[in-house]
Design an enzyme around this catalytic site. Sequence first.
Site, PDB file in Angstrom:
ATOM      1  N   ILE A   4      26.112  15.194  84.735  1.00 41.58           N
ATOM      2  CA  ILE A   4      26.952  16.034  85.841  1.00 41.58           C
ATOM      3  C   ILE A   4      26.340  17.370  85.646  1.00 41.58           C
ATOM      4  O   ILE A   4      26.197  18.251  86.770  1.00 41.58           O
ATOM      5  CB  ILE A   4      28.427  15.999  85.523  1.00 41.58           C
ATOM      6  CG1 ILE A   4      28.862  14.567  85.745  1.00 41.58           C
ATOM      7  CG2 ILE A   4      29.333  17.029  86.696  1.00 41.58           C
ATOM      8  CD1 ILE A   4      30.343  14.406  85.478  1.00 41.58           C
TER       9      ILE A   4
ATOM     10  N   TYR B 119      40.657  14.396  73.729  1.00 38.25           N
ATOM     11  CA  TYR B 119      40.234  14.724  75.018  1.00 38.25           C
ATOM     12  C   TYR B 119      40.986  15.162  75.990  1.00 38.25           C
ATOM     13  O   TYR B 119      40.869  15.961  76.920  1.00 38.25           O
ATOM     14  CB  TYR B 119      39.170  13.536  75.520  1.00 38.25           C
ATOM     15  CG  TYR B 119      38.261  13.618  76.721  1.00 38.25           C
ATOM     16  CD1 TYR B 119      37.274  14.264  76.591  1.00 38.25           C
ATOM     17  CD2 TYR B 119      38.826  12.980  77.912  1.00 38.25           C
ATOM     18  CE1 TYR B 119      36.531  14.391  77.855  1.00 38.25           C
ATOM     19  CE2 TYR B 119      38.070  12.849  79.032  1.00 38.25           C
ATOM     20  CZ  TYR B 119      36.889  13.745  78.835  1.00 38.25           C
ATOM     21  OH  TYR B 119      36.111  14.097  80.248  1.00 38.25           O
TER      22      TYR B 119
HETATM   23  P1  NAI Z   1      27.133  13.984  79.196  1.00 38.02           P
HETATM   24  O1  NAI Z   1      27.377  13.616  77.794  1.00 38.02           O
HETATM   25  O2  NAI Z   1      26.040  13.105  80.054  1.00 38.02           O
HETATM   26  O3  NAI Z   1      26.477  15.409  79.259  1.00 38.02           O
HETATM   27  C1  NAI Z   1      27.151  16.509  78.587  1.00 38.02           C
HETATM   28  C2  NAI Z   1      26.220  17.777  78.241  1.00 38.02           C
HETATM   29  O4  NAI Z   1      26.741  18.570  77.629  1.00 38.02           O
HETATM   30  C3  NAI Z   1      25.000  17.242  77.346  1.00 38.02           C
HETATM   31  O5  NAI Z   1      23.571  17.666  78.016  1.00 38.02           O
HETATM   32  C4  NAI Z   1      25.196  17.625  76.262  1.00 38.02           C
HETATM   33  O6  NAI Z   1      24.127  18.009  75.148  1.00 38.02           O
HETATM   34  C5  NAI Z   1      26.032  19.016  76.467  1.00 38.02           C
HETATM   35  N1  NAI Z   1      26.863  19.412  75.459  1.00 38.02           N
HETATM   36  C6  NAI Z   1      27.517  19.012  74.606  1.00 38.02           C
HETATM   37  N2  NAI Z   1      28.089  19.750  73.615  1.00 38.02           N
HETATM   38  C7  NAI Z   1      27.764  20.883  73.724  1.00 38.02           C
HETATM   39  C8  NAI Z   1      27.867  22.125  73.100  1.00 38.02           C
HETATM   40  N3  NAI Z   1      28.489  22.440  72.124  1.00 38.02           N
HETATM   41  N4  NAI Z   1      26.949  23.265  73.699  1.00 38.02           N
HETATM   42  C9  NAI Z   1      26.240  23.187  74.714  1.00 38.02           C
HETATM   43  N5  NAI Z   1      26.067  21.917  75.470  1.00 38.02           N
HETATM   44  C10 NAI Z   1      26.582  20.876  74.990  1.00 38.02           C
HETATM   45  O7  NAI Z   1      28.626  14.146  80.016  1.00 38.02           O
HETATM   46  P2  NAI Z   1      28.803  14.060  81.629  1.00 38.02           P
HETATM   47  O8  NAI Z   1      29.166  12.468  81.805  1.00 38.02           O
HETATM   48  O9  NAI Z   1      27.630  14.680  82.487  1.00 38.02           O
HETATM   49  O10 NAI Z   1      30.025  15.053  81.603  1.00 38.02           O
HETATM   50  C11 NAI Z   1      30.080  16.390  82.054  1.00 38.02           C
HETATM   51  C12 NAI Z   1      31.219  16.915  81.985  1.00 38.02           C
HETATM   52  O11 NAI Z   1      32.236  16.134  82.851  1.00 38.02           O
HETATM   53  C13 NAI Z   1      32.172  16.739  80.578  1.00 38.02           C
HETATM   54  O12 NAI Z   1      32.807  17.906  80.465  1.00 38.02           O
HETATM   55  C14 NAI Z   1      33.108  15.583  80.901  1.00 38.02           C
HETATM   56  O13 NAI Z   1      34.134  15.654  79.815  1.00 38.02           O
HETATM   57  C15 NAI Z   1      33.459  15.875  82.425  1.00 38.02           C
HETATM   58  N6  NAI Z   1      33.854  14.438  82.875  1.00 38.02           N
HETATM   59  C16 NAI Z   1      32.788  13.635  82.945  1.00 38.02           C
HETATM   60  C17 NAI Z   1      33.422  12.188  83.606  1.00 38.02           C
HETATM   61  C18 NAI Z   1      32.564  10.986  83.663  1.00 38.02           C
HETATM   62  O14 NAI Z   1      33.025   9.867  84.215  1.00 38.02           O
HETATM   63  N7  NAI Z   1      31.048  11.176  83.362  1.00 38.02           N
HETATM   64  C19 NAI Z   1      34.728  12.125  83.949  1.00 38.02           C
HETATM   65  C20 NAI Z   1      35.424  13.262  83.816  1.00 38.02           C
HETATM   66  C21 NAI Z   1      35.227  14.378  83.139  1.00 38.02           C
END
Ligand code: NAI
Length: 479
Positions: free
Chosen positions: A250, A385
């Site tokens: 995202i 979470y």
């Molecule tokens: P993802 O796991 O694919 O990407 C998350 C990114 O954040 C990764 O590139 C990771 O390296 C980075 N990251 C993690 N910890 C970090 C840190 N301490 N410092 C800097 N960067 C860090 O996750 P996704 O699916 O793209 O999710 C993005 C956001 O959307 C998150 O906050 C997630 O909780 C939220 N979300 C996602 C949903 C889904 O269905 N995929 C649903 C609801 C919320």
Amino acid sequence: MTTSDRYLAFANSAVGSRLANALGLPRPVPLERMPCVDNTDAMADARAMPVSLAVVGGAGDAPLLPDLARELHRLGMPSLAHAERLDWISLANQAGTMSGRFNPSEGVRPKALLFDASAIASTDDLSTLYTFFHDTLACLDRCARVLVLGVPPTLASTPQASVAQRALEGFVRSLAKELKRGATAQLLYVSPQARASLHSTLRFFLSPRAAYVSGQAITLQAPVFEPPPIQDRRPLAGQVAVVTGAARGIGEAIATVLAHDGAHVVCVDIAAAQGPLDAVASRLEGSALTCDIAAPEAGAALLAHLAKQAPHGLDILVHNAGITRDKTLVRMSEAQWQSVLDINVGAPQRLNQALLDAGVLRANSRIVGVASISGIAGNRGQTNYAASKAAVIGMVEAWSPVLAERQISINAVAPGFIETQMTAAVPFAIREAGRRMNSLGQGGQPVDVAQAIAWLAHPASGALTGQVVRVCGQSLLGA
Ligand code: NAI
């Protein structure tokens, strides 16, 4: 259409659609969306413009009509008046938009239905909603938009009007569940001081940008900053945005859409993601900052980077980075609890404070958090979470009045099931349930979340603050 959602592809194939019909299976439709492109693709922008027809109706003296007519004209969207509101035609014609009367028997397929309910002053008046939608709904085109506009119940002129305005929420949420073929419905509560601030919100909801948002009640209030002149092509030109977690998923989509809209994007991610992070930043002609947002020195590192990349200050800060460490509470380690709370909500609060203390957030700047429907509904195995994501919502609610005084808005999006690496790792049965248990019968795409954030970040969106907008296809969870 997602490549990983095989049922959606199958149900829309020649054989699959016959089989789905014969067996009475759901047939989710491929949604019309903006492609996620990084360059300024004029065709993509043109496709996103809401060029087809709107039918407009309203109750009483429909005070928002002049504002609606003006914005439909700006958006290039022709409109017809509902038969009950023929008196509108001459008024709206002055804005060059309304060309005649809508007649359901003529086979015209509107792409949008707009109803000004702001003059509804009693529950008896609600029957005007029934008349308008009863006449028009069956004619809707695919992936159409329904918008009902009201006044915030707390600002209604009498207790009776307040009760009736509150009723709009139940009406719109139910209507959204009845809509078919990828159509969506929202309620916009428009405060009197926000009538000049409708543009960016109509631009979003009357276009494919809002493909996966449905059943939402959004309040437009006194803007934190007077809307600047409308600039829809590259609205973020000259602005600087920070997106955390931008290396993939995202976050990558958010960075891409903000860059497409003209912003210089500072892409932030952890050192382990350096390769993909650099690739995203260079593709978008932005800059990369490797930084663990939870580290004590994160604020200082971001400020040092901004001192070079954004000497005039920051316009948009998107707290997207987030992690899950799912376990039932009894099995959860303290480290799993702590890391999720700290990365998902501790770090965003510390970064906000560092940037506010340094005074780098400019007037009319935006902070956007990424919550989750887990933070609204709760989810088994996600106490950590869901607590962190509910806290993101709390951050928005607590800070919006404080930041408004500094002409800064703060909002959050709450995604539902979005097709990313995070959800691809979910076991099949749970994944399939997550995908289908919403009004659109499918998962969302990262670009859907990104477009909602770009709408909140738009310079003309200062009337939106303290809002939590679900990007979940009206998921049944937490509804
Ligand atoms: P993802 O796991 O694919 O990407 C998350 C990114 O954040 C990764 O590139 C990771 O390296 C980075 N990251 C993690 N910890 C970090 C840190 N301490 N410092 C800097 N960067 C860090 O996750 P996704 O699916 O793209 O999710 C993005 C956001 O959307 C998150 O906050 C997630 O909780 C939220 N979300 C996602 C949903 C889904 O269905 N995929 C649903 C609801 C919320």
